[in-house]
Design an enzyme around this catalytic site. Sequence first.
Site, PDB file in Angstrom:
ATOM      1  N   ASP A  30       0.838  -1.204   0.000  1.00  0.00           N
ATOM      2  CA  ASP A  30       0.000   0.000   0.000  1.00  0.00           C
ATOM      3  C   ASP A  30       0.873   1.255   0.000  1.00  0.00           C
ATOM      4  O   ASP A  30       1.820   1.363   0.789  1.00  0.00           O
ATOM      5  CB  ASP A  30      -0.895   0.032   1.240  1.00  0.00           C
ATOM      6  CG  ASP A  30      -2.076  -0.923   1.145  1.00  0.00           C
ATOM      7  OD1 ASP A  30      -2.286  -1.482   0.052  1.00  0.00           O
ATOM      8  OD2 ASP A  30      -2.777  -1.096   2.156  1.00  0.00           O
ATOM      9  N   ASN A  89     -12.751   8.750   4.619  1.00  0.00           N
ATOM     10  CA  ASN A  89     -12.973   7.842   3.488  1.00  0.00           C
ATOM     11  C   ASN A  89     -11.652   7.361   2.925  1.00  0.00           C
ATOM     12  O   ASN A  89     -10.629   8.030   3.085  1.00  0.00           O
ATOM     13  CB  ASN A  89     -13.759   8.557   2.382  1.00  0.00           C
ATOM     14  CG  ASN A  89     -15.166   8.885   2.821  1.00  0.00           C
ATOM     15  OD1 ASN A  89     -15.847   8.049   3.403  1.00  0.00           O
ATOM     16  ND2 ASN A  89     -15.600  10.105   2.575  1.00  0.00           N
ATOM     17  N   ASP A 132     -11.198  -5.561   6.392  1.00  0.00           N
ATOM     18  CA  ASP A 132     -10.239  -6.678   6.447  1.00  0.00           C
ATOM     19  C   ASP A 132      -9.978  -7.083   7.898  1.00  0.00           C
ATOM     20  O   ASP A 132      -9.920  -8.275   8.221  1.00  0.00           O
ATOM     21  CB  ASP A 132      -8.900  -6.287   5.805  1.00  0.00           C
ATOM     22  CG  ASP A 132      -9.060  -5.784   4.386  1.00  0.00           C
ATOM     23  OD1 ASP A 132     -10.045  -6.158   3.730  1.00  0.00           O
ATOM     24  OD2 ASP A 132      -8.190  -5.012   3.931  1.00  0.00           O
TER      25      ASP A 132
END
Length: 349
Positions: free
Chosen positions: A26, A138, A304
Amino acid sequence: MASEAKKAKVAVREGILFGMGNPLLDISAQADKDFLEKYGLKPNDAILAEDKHKPMYQDMVDNLKVEYIAGGATQNAIRVAQWLLQVPHATTFFGSIGKDKFGEELKKAGEHDGVHVNYHYDEEMPTGTCAVVITDNNRSLCANLAAANCYKKEHLDKNMALVKKADVCYIGGFFLTVSPESILAVAQSCAEDNRTFCLNLSAPFLCQFFKEPMMKAMPYVDILFGNETEAQTFATEHSFGTEDMEKIAKKMAELDKVNKERKRMVVITQGTDPTIIIQDGKVQKFPVVKLDAAKILDTNAAGDAFVGGFLSQLVQGQSLEDCVRCGNYAASTVIQHSGCTYPAKPDFQ
């Protein structure tokens, strides 16, 4: 870890939980709405990178304050479960990476967490990356799969003993775009041995554009995870004729199933709204304890982490209530950190 009162009904051992998915590094950064608009991203979405997104990764590195964190939805869930189980190599993870620095970072992160990472190495493609663009609370995910897209079923065939060792196997829906034949092989293996196979819907686009491989795997699914947006998209695609989330979850649970030993469980998370679960055909709702907004740092891996927490109790034979409670604990812990990270030791009771 479980308190004395919550001793595991099933002893935790090496390889009790198996996961397979897309290992991604990421690249995470805070940005504004202009940045999202520049690359045509929505504030709360997950997509695969197109050509127009390719320059974005360098743009983030050059112009935003980025963090590199081991990611990929399934790998996140498995790492969280491993953190909660605290037994070295209780979890196993398969996926494909490149022979490069990012790949080394991913392997190092997994091993540091105690996961038994068993990667397929692609000779040509670089390790996959995922842009995590955070605006307010978000997160917009844009994955450039690269080597993650090159997983070969031969790797699974060679290492099938590790799959068969697991009581529970979990695969994220994102892997439907990579190796649906590997998903089917794991699913069928679970059905043959009456072990638990879990699938996550993972993203609305998978319910729309990868419907065929998803529905080939569905008859083998013992536990189906998803959030309200994914469930709604699934319902539309399959003409359920309702927007009522409880009815949608029930219809999902009633879809055809190969292993008749147990009914399909469906777990639908709805952010801060109650989690809806269908177990043995009955609807149950579990409230989510809301966290003070000031404590929320990054919601990227909340879903997750919930799955990881849930599975960590499932493999120990704990009650549905404890599975959900631990899922909420894990999600609440992870969103107070950047990316899918957490304290050194859990304090779940």
